[in-house]
Design an enzyme around this catalytic site. Structure first.
Site, mmCIF file in Angstrom:
data_model
loop_
_atom_site.group_PDB
_atom_site.id
_atom_site.type_symbol
_atom_site.label_atom_id
_atom_site.label_comp_id
_atom_site.label_asym_id
_atom_site.label_seq_id
_atom_site.Cartn_x
_atom_site.Cartn_y
_atom_site.Cartn_z
ATOM 1 N N GLY A 125 23.094 -5.729 -7.641
ATOM 2 C CA GLY A 125 23.724 -5.128 -8.825
ATOM 3 C C GLY A 125 22.900 -5.311 -10.078
ATOM 4 O O GLY A 125 23.426 -5.258 -11.193
ATOM 5 N N SER A 213 18.870 -5.891 -3.015
ATOM 6 C CA SER A 213 18.474 -5.551 -4.368
ATOM 7 C C SER A 213 18.362 -6.816 -5.221
ATOM 8 O O SER A 213 17.539 -7.672 -4.930
ATOM 9 C CB SER A 213 19.462 -4.531 -4.963
ATOM 10 O OG SER A 213 18.978 -4.013 -6.170
#
Length: 549
Positions: A125, A213
């Site tokens: 995120g 991520s």
């Protein structure tokens, strides 16, 4: 058969009926007794919303998380804790958010299997969003599959502070030693796991981190933490689509402006003396109501060089050997660039400036570097991203596929290749993958983009009410089972090959041959990680280190 309480005494487990298919189950840890829930239908126990630190509220706002100092007595661990505040809306958000969650086999199964390997999930995120209660990350299916392939594991997921509450910079934060707080939240959670996971049947010496991520970025940050120091907190790492972003000093102009906004845009501008110390300024900021804090703070936050936990960018830590050498899986998805590239590009001139500015880069790329990149990546849409879509124009710009190809390699693919090749050269067991399955209801324009593999890793396909949402096919479900099995096998054996009746080809180490597995629902295969070799090598040598510290 009902588990007998006496047979679980050695694990400190007590079961109490709560009705239906569930019953409560308790485990005693250092700070008290946790009361979770066992689902008799699946044989999986869940302990949710476990505090691993003192609530970072009041005077503990914008401080490094402190270990729990007192007993919490009996703690109801039957529901997820609050999400941490992010830079955008998060469900049930709060400052009091430092919790973790544990899924495991029933106590009897854990006892029979002895000390189990542990998988620890760190969500992505951009260090500004994410939360463990996301249904995509529910751990029941992963733990269930681990038992079915006879490689049982325990799964843990961790909440950590985000955005300005977790990654505020500025000279004041640096002077007080308060940088990278969100990373240190994760680190404290790893210490909590090391000290307490044995009470759940876990082996603290067999911990594997996995994340996507920003979660993957967090993992390599722990690998290079304190110059690569080994604190015995994990023995394996799985990094899904982790970009290698150049890090800045905490007093960079945009970082400083974000901090200063908390002084100039709030009552602190009038209550503080002009010569107020950094500590006095932080005291005023800590006293601000959280809604005022969030409405007033600037937008630029993130990991920075702090000289201790984070001493350099990964681009320099790798060649210097300044990282913890643990067995690793590193992977990317076929169409990473559709998440990061500009759209509506019709000429190379239009693409030049966005490419020069890059993606989360502290310095503009030299014009000669940009020109070379444009030369190395063809404008032919048949060679662009989303790949394997021929000449079809999927978005408005004639050169959008070229843009997505370059940005995908800049942000995700080149860092992954650099990471894999460096670890292999250092003799570290490393496994490389490319995820190549369009998800159920997926848009061809987005392609096989960042994050779509998460549903397969967790074997969780979460339907939404959005247009295009679709149920998984039998091929999707079969691929998910195989990927979950591979992740579990790696945590169990430091080898991702499940063995047995797996439909996957043997997944070899990366090695000098640059071996990589391609995950696809209609048949996975092994390829050489050499595609777009000239462009990616140029990025590794000339783009990734530019502007990094």
């Amino acid at each position: 058969m009902r588990i007998q309480t006496a047979s679980l005494a050695l694990l400190g487990v007590v079961l109490t009926p709560v009705g239906g298919n569930a019953q409560s189950v308790s485990v005693t840890v250092a700070n008290g007794t946790l009361v979770g829930v066992e689902d008799s239908a699946t044989g999986i126990q869940r302990f949710l919303g476990i505090p691993y630190a003192q609530p970072p509220i009041g005077d503990l706002r914008l401080r490094q998380a402190k270990p729990l100092a007192t007993s919490f007595g009996t703690w109801p661990a039957d529901a997820f804790g609050s999400s941490c505040y992010g830079s955008r809306a998060q469900p049930n958000a709060s400052e009091d958010c430092l919790t973790l969650n544990i899924w495991r086999l029933t106590g009897k199964q854990a006892q029979e299997n002895g000390s189990l390997p542990v998988l620890v999930w760190l969500y992505g995120g951009g260090l500004t969003a994410g939360y463990t209660s996301n249904p995509l990350f529910e751990g029941t299916n992963m733990v269930r599959i681990s038992t079915e392939i006879q490689k049982p594991v325990i799964l843990v997921s961790v909440n950590y502070r985000l955005g300005p509450l977790g990654f505020l910079n500025g000279k004041q934060m640096a002077n007080l030693g308060l940088l990278n707080i969100g990373m240190l939240d994760q680190r404290l959670a790893l210490h909590w796991i090391h000290e307490n996971i044995a009470a759940f049947g876990g082996d603290p010496s067999k911990v594997t981190l996995f994340g996507e991520s920003a979660g993957a970025v967090s993992i390599y940050s722990h690998m290079m933490a304190y110059g690569g120091r080994d604190d015995g907190l994990f023995r394996g790492a799985i990094m899904e689509s982790g970009g290698a972003f150049p890090l800045e000093l905490p007093n960079a102009t945009s970082f400083q402006q974000t901090f200063d906004s908390l002084l100039t845009n709030t009552s602190c501008s009038t209550t503080l003396a002009q010569d107020a110390t950094a500590a006095q300024q932080l005291d005023c900021i800590r006293a601000l109501p959280i809604n005022v804090f969030r409405a007033s703070v600037g937008s630029k936050t993130g990991q920075s060089i702090d000289g201790d936990f984070t001493r350099t960018s990964i681009q320099f830590a790798l060649p210097a050997g300044g990282y913890l050498k643990v067995a690793t899986i590193v992977g990317t998805n076929t169409d990473e660039g559709t998440n990061s590239a500009p759209k509506g590009i019709n000429t190379t001139k239009q693409l030049f400036d966005p490419l020069a500015q890059g993606y989360f880069r502290p310095q503009r790329l030299p014009n000669a570097t940009v020109s070379k990149l444009l030369e190395l990546y063809p404008t032919d849409p048949r060679q662009g991203c989303p790949y394997n879509t021929g000449t079809t124009k999927l978005t408005s710009g004639a050169l959008d596929k070229q843009a997505c190809s370059i940005f995908g390699d800049l942000v995700m693919v080149a860092p992954a290749r650099q990471f894999a090749s460096t670890l292999a050269a250092d003799g570290v067991p490393v496994y490389r993958y490319r995820f190549n399955q369009l998800p159920p209801g997926g848009s061809p324009a987005r392609g096989i983009s960042t994050g779509v593999e998460e549903a397969y890793v967790f074997s969780n396909f979460v339907r939404s009410s959005s247009p295009g949402s679709a149920s998984p096919s039998a091929w999707d479900q079969a691929l998910a089972y195989e990927m979950t099995s591979a992740w579990v096998s790696f945590a169990h054996d430091l080898d991702p090959n499940p063995g047995g009746n797996s439909a996957l080809p043997h997944w070899p180490v990366y090695g000098e041959e640059a071996n990589s597995i391609v995950f696809n629902g209609y048949g996975s295969w092994i390829e050489k990680d050499t595609y777009r070799d000239e462009g990616i090598q140029y990025i590794i040598e000339n783009v990734l280190p530019h502007g990094a510290l």
